[in-house]
Design a protein around this motif. Structure first.
Motif, PDB file in Angstrom:
ATOM      1  N   LYS A  21       1.061  -1.303  -0.085  1.00  0.00           N
ATOM      2  CA  LYS A  21      -0.139   0.287  -0.167  1.00  0.00           C
ATOM      3  C   LYS A  21       0.692   1.761  -0.215  1.00  0.00           C
ATOM      4  CE  LYS A  21      -3.581  -2.845   0.171  1.00  0.00           C
ATOM      5  NZ  LYS A  21      -4.519  -3.070  -1.048  1.00  0.00           N
ATOM      6  N   VAL A  22       1.867   1.468   0.581  1.00  0.00           N
ATOM      7  CA  VAL A  22       2.965   2.752   1.300  1.00  0.00           C
ATOM      8  C   VAL A  22       3.272   2.461  -0.995  1.00  0.00           C
ATOM      9  CG1 VAL A  22       4.858   3.131   1.590  1.00  0.00           C
ATOM     10  CG2 VAL A  22       3.108   2.082   3.346  1.00  0.00           C
ATOM     11  N   ALA A  23       4.022   1.815  -1.236  1.00  0.00           N
ATOM     12  CA  ALA A  23       4.533   1.650  -2.557  1.00  0.00           C
ATOM     13  C   ALA A  23       3.095   2.607  -3.161  1.00  0.00           C
ATOM     14  CB  ALA A  23       4.804   0.537  -3.135  1.00  0.00           C
ATOM     15  N   LYS A  24       2.236   1.705  -3.136  1.00  0.00           N
ATOM     16  CA  LYS A  24       1.085   1.822  -4.177  1.00  0.00           C
ATOM     17  C   LYS A  24       0.775   3.829  -3.920  1.00  0.00           C
ATOM     18  CE  LYS A  24      -3.325   1.075  -5.858  1.00  0.00           C
ATOM     19  NZ  LYS A  24      -4.125  -0.297  -6.512  1.00  0.00           N
ATOM     20  N   ARG A  25       0.702   3.760  -2.936  1.00  0.00           N
ATOM     21  CA  ARG A  25       0.187   5.953  -3.164  1.00  0.00           C
ATOM     22  C   ARG A  25       2.169   6.005  -3.235  1.00  0.00           C
ATOM     23  NH1 ARG A  25      -1.095   3.689   2.312  1.00  0.00           N
ATOM     24  NH2 ARG A  25       1.006   4.270   3.292  1.00  0.00           N
ATOM     25  N   PHE A  26       3.237   5.989  -3.013  1.00  0.00           N
ATOM     26  CA  PHE A  26       3.590   6.653  -3.811  1.00  0.00           C
ATOM     27  C   PHE A  26       3.988   6.436  -5.379  1.00  0.00           C
ATOM     28  CE2 PHE A  26       8.131   6.135  -5.585  1.00  0.00           C
ATOM     29  CZ  PHE A  26       8.679   7.384  -5.993  1.00  0.00           C
ATOM     30  N   TYR A  27       4.083   5.469  -5.787  1.00  0.00           N
ATOM     31  CA  TYR A  27       3.800   5.195  -7.100  1.00  0.00           C
ATOM     32  C   TYR A  27       1.881   6.435  -8.027  1.00  0.00           C
ATOM     33  CZ  TYR A  27       7.639   2.184  -7.852  1.00  0.00           C
ATOM     34  OH  TYR A  27       8.508   2.534  -7.523  1.00  0.00           O
ATOM     35  N   ASN A  28       1.357   6.291  -6.930  1.00  0.00           N
ATOM     36  CA  ASN A  28       0.375   7.621  -7.687  1.00  0.00           C
ATOM     37  C   ASN A  28       0.877   9.146  -6.540  1.00  0.00           C
ATOM     38  OD1 ASN A  28      -1.453   5.130  -8.893  1.00  0.00           O
ATOM     39  ND2 ASN A  28      -2.236   4.800  -7.042  1.00  0.00           N
ATOM     40  N   SER A  29       1.008   9.625  -6.848  1.00  0.00           N
ATOM     41  CA  SER A  29       1.811  10.743  -5.742  1.00  0.00           C
ATOM     42  C   SER A  29       1.974  11.895  -6.846  1.00  0.00           C
ATOM     43  CB  SER A  29       2.708  10.173  -4.699  1.00  0.00           C
ATOM     44  OG  SER A  29       3.767  10.668  -5.214  1.00  0.00           O
ATOM     45  N   LYS A  30       2.232  12.891  -6.530  1.00  0.00           N
ATOM     46  CA  LYS A  30       2.005  14.126  -7.960  1.00  0.00           C
ATOM     47  C   LYS A  30       3.602  14.194  -7.307  1.00  0.00           C
ATOM     48  CE  LYS A  30      -2.133  16.704  -7.225  1.00  0.00           C
ATOM     49  NZ  LYS A  30      -1.985  17.853  -6.858  1.00  0.00           N
ATOM     50  N   ALA A  31       4.234  13.620  -6.969  1.00  0.00           N
ATOM     51  CA  ALA A  31       6.122  14.246  -7.255  1.00  0.00           C
ATOM     52  C   ALA A  31       6.292  12.830  -7.839  1.00  0.00           C
ATOM     53  CB  ALA A  31       6.469  14.335  -5.452  1.00  0.00           C
ATOM     54  N   TRP A  32       6.100  11.984  -7.703  1.00  0.00           N
ATOM     55  CA  TRP A  32       6.682  11.167  -9.033  1.00  0.00           C
ATOM     56  C   TRP A  32       6.537  10.775  -9.865  1.00  0.00           C
ATOM     57  CZ3 TRP A  32       9.596   7.756  -9.637  1.00  0.00           C
ATOM     58  CH2 TRP A  32       9.792   7.204 -10.688  1.00  0.00           C
ATOM     59  N   LYS A  33       5.184  11.100 -10.416  1.00  0.00           N
ATOM     60  CA  LYS A  33       4.499  11.491 -11.594  1.00  0.00           C
ATOM     61  C   LYS A  33       5.203  12.752 -12.227  1.00  0.00           C
ATOM     62  CE  LYS A  33      -0.010   9.909 -11.198  1.00  0.00           C
ATOM     63  NZ  LYS A  33      -1.592   9.730 -11.191  1.00  0.00           N
ATOM     64  N   LYS A  34       5.308  13.894 -11.737  1.00  0.00           N
ATOM     65  CA  LYS A  34       6.658  14.693 -12.267  1.00  0.00           C
ATOM     66  C   LYS A  34       7.786  14.267 -12.422  1.00  0.00           C
ATOM     67  CE  LYS A  34       7.549  19.759 -11.161  1.00  0.00           C
ATOM     68  NZ  LYS A  34       7.660  20.902 -10.151  1.00  0.00           N
ATOM     69  N   CYS A  35       8.184  13.464 -11.140  1.00  0.00           N
ATOM     70  CA  CYS A  35       9.580  13.051 -10.812  1.00  0.00           C
ATOM     71  C   CYS A  35      10.178  11.733 -12.822  1.00  0.00           C
ATOM     72  CB  CYS A  35      10.284  12.458  -9.980  1.00  0.00           C
ATOM     73  SG  CYS A  35      11.946  11.426  -9.498  1.00  0.00           S
ATOM     74  N   ARG A  36       8.886  11.300 -12.666  1.00  0.00           N
ATOM     75  CA  ARG A  36       8.808   9.811 -13.823  1.00  0.00           C
ATOM     76  C   ARG A  36       8.902  11.139 -15.466  1.00  0.00           C
ATOM     77  NH1 ARG A  36       5.620   7.859 -16.744  1.00  0.00           N
ATOM     78  NH2 ARG A  36       5.669   5.739 -17.136  1.00  0.00           N
ATOM     79  N   GLU A  37       8.645  12.145 -15.548  1.00  0.00           N
ATOM     80  CA  GLU A  37       8.239  12.209 -16.559  1.00  0.00           C
ATOM     81  C   GLU A  37       9.866  13.253 -16.745  1.00  0.00           C
ATOM     82  OE1 GLU A  37       6.793  13.992 -19.980  1.00  0.00           O
ATOM     83  OE2 GLU A  37       5.486  12.189 -18.187  1.00  0.00           O
TER      84      GLU A  37
END
Length: 121
Positions: A21-37
């Motif tokens: 659940k913690v990883a799922k929250r992380f991968y759905n976070s705005k911070a991850w999505k921005k870093c990923r991009e």
């Protein structure tokens, strides 16, 4: 197209039932999505693993070089992230069940009896 559909189903199965659940929250976070991009653009959407071998291949998976579970402090560190294609990512994470399963080879054994009347298997 069929392969993409299968891959998508496997990802959703992993994401829904195996990812913590913690990883799922992380991968759905705005911070991850921005870093990923940022990493996708930096690496020009090219698989870096293939690129090191002289192969040009488009990719859209951002991979943690040092895993998120082992080093959560590096989760958003762009130096710890690279773009890789699905086949390369599957090689990196066989534990997720995406890679090819190992096939056990059957070995035939010939048993020879010292007694001429005994059967041979």
């Amino acid at each position: 197209m069929q392969e993409k559909k299968k891959s998508s189903k496997l990802y959703h199965f992993y994401d829904n039932y195996k990812r913590d659940k913690v990883a799922k929250r992380f991968y759905n976070s705005k911070a991850w999505k921005k870093c990923r991009e940022i990493v996708l653009k930096r690496d020009n959407y090219l698989c870096q693993s293939c690129f090191r071998k002289g192969i040009i291949k488009l990719a859209n998976t951002v991979h943690h070089i040092e895993s998120y579970k082992e080093r959560p402090d590096l989760a958003l560190d762009t130096d710890n992230l690279e773009v890789i294609c699905d086949p390369c990512h599957n090689k990196e994470h066989p534990e997720k069940g995406y890679g090819k399963k190992k096939i056990e080879k059957k070995v035939k054994i010939k048993v020879v009896s010292s007694n001429a009347n005994d059967e041979v298997f």
